[in-house]
Design an enzyme around this catalytic site. Structure first.
Site, short mmCIF file in Angstrom:
data_model
loop_
_atom_site.label_atom_id
_atom_site.label_comp_id
_atom_site.label_asym_id
_atom_site.label_seq_id
_atom_site.Cartn_x
_atom_site.Cartn_y
_atom_site.Cartn_z
N ASP A 197 0.87 -1.19 0.00
CA ASP A 197 0.00 0.00 0.00
C ASP A 197 0.90 1.23 0.00
O ASP A 197 0.84 2.07 0.90
CB ASP A 197 -0.91 -0.01 1.21
CG ASP A 197 -2.02 1.04 1.12
OD1 ASP A 197 -2.17 1.63 0.03
OD2 ASP A 197 -2.70 1.28 2.13
N ASN A 202 1.78 6.63 3.67
CA ASN A 202 2.40 5.51 4.36
C ASN A 202 3.92 5.55 4.34
O ASN A 202 4.58 4.57 4.73
CB ASN A 202 1.91 4.19 3.75
CG ASN A 202 0.47 3.92 4.08
OD1 ASN A 202 -0.06 4.45 5.06
ND2 ASN A 202 -0.19 3.12 3.28
N ASP A 215 1.89 1.47 8.29
CA ASP A 215 0.76 0.72 7.73
C ASP A 215 1.25 -0.40 6.81
O ASP A 215 0.95 -0.43 5.62
CB ASP A 215 -0.20 1.65 6.99
CG ASP A 215 -1.00 2.53 7.92
OD1 ASP A 215 -0.99 2.26 9.14
OD2 ASP A 215 -1.62 3.50 7.47
#
Length: 270
Positions: A197, A202, A215
């Protein structure tokens, strides 16, 4: 779908696990609204020591990623890659909990002191480091047979939010998008250790330097386009389409447009 704020999704101040009361005594707990994660996220300021983050997800969530994130963060830091540090975990009646040390700085989607070119260089350089890790040492398999099965399971369970589809698929039924996904599966894979992701929120930076990934619940071995696609989409959304080419130039690749489109399509299911 990643890293958007779901409608009405702003967690209230939690009832903290008793085992952490002393550790967090005197701290100010602040809910975090960014992110499409099903977990509630909180930041504790001003307690006994550096800021920390808390995550909580329901214990009965069949698609929870908190346990996955704990394992991946510990593994990633063991490889010498900067990432959030797991301090503790706890399960109670309110759900599963994760306590992490805050990564220094701000995420690359909200760093006002960084010019766009700095941002794309930081993203490219951080992903190069991650993608150079040997895949045979990574215990997390996110190759397409596993991810497509997970996408189907989420669709069958009604866990895919069609209201959060990208503009190109707005209004389409989930089954139609899944059919398009299955019809465009790449024939080959260029496998690396991926973040899973790799959007700007992030990746963290301080004073112009990359400070770590956050994350990481979807980290695993997958095609490098998994990260390149979501990073490019995030760069286009946050900085402008004109910064996507400099990102790929810095990373050192000419991407496959079909693969980029496929991995953005796959992300609709997570």
């Amino acid at each position: 779908m990643s890293n958007s704020t779901p409608p009405g999704r702003c967690p209230t101040t939690p009832l903290l696990p008793h085992v952490w009361h002393q550790r967090l005594a005197g701290g100010r707990i602040e809910a975090q609204a960014i992110g499409a994660s099903r977990a509630d996220v909180f930041r504790a300021h001003g307690g006994d020591g550096p800021d920390v983050f808390l995550k909580r997800e329901p214990a009965d969530d069949p698609f929870g990623e908190l346990q996955d994130e704990v394992a991946r963060l510990r593994w990633l830091r063991g490889q010498g890659v900067e990432a959030a540090q797991v301090l503790d975990t706890h399960d109670d009646a309110s759900g599963r909990w994760l306590l992490m040390r805050a990564v220094p700085g701000r995420d690359l989607a909200s760093s006002p002191d960084l010019a766009p070119l700095q941002v794309v260089h930081l993203v490219a350089d951080a992903l190069q480091v991650l993608h150079k890790l040997p895949i045979d040492t990574c215990p997390f398999d996110h190759r397409l047979p596993h991810r497509l099965a997970a996408a189907r399971a989420r669709m069958d369970a009604g866990a895919v939010d069609a209201d959060d589809f990208d503009d190109a698929r707005a209004g389409q039924p989930v089954s139609q998008v899944f059919a398009a996904l299955m019809a465009s599966v790449p024939a080959q894979a260029d496998l690396v250790v991926t973040h899973g992701d790799a959007c700007l929120p992030n990746l963290m930076a301080a004073q112009g330097c990359f400070t770590g990934f956050i994350d990481c619940g979807r980290l695993g071995v997958a095609d490098r386009h998994q990260d390149l696609a979501l990073a490019a989409r995030s760069i286009a959304s946050n900085l402008g389409e004109q910064w996507v080419a400099p990102f790929f130039a810095r990373y050192g690749t000419v991407p496959d447009p079909a693969a980029l489109a496929f991995y953005c399509l796959l992300d609709e299911f997570f």
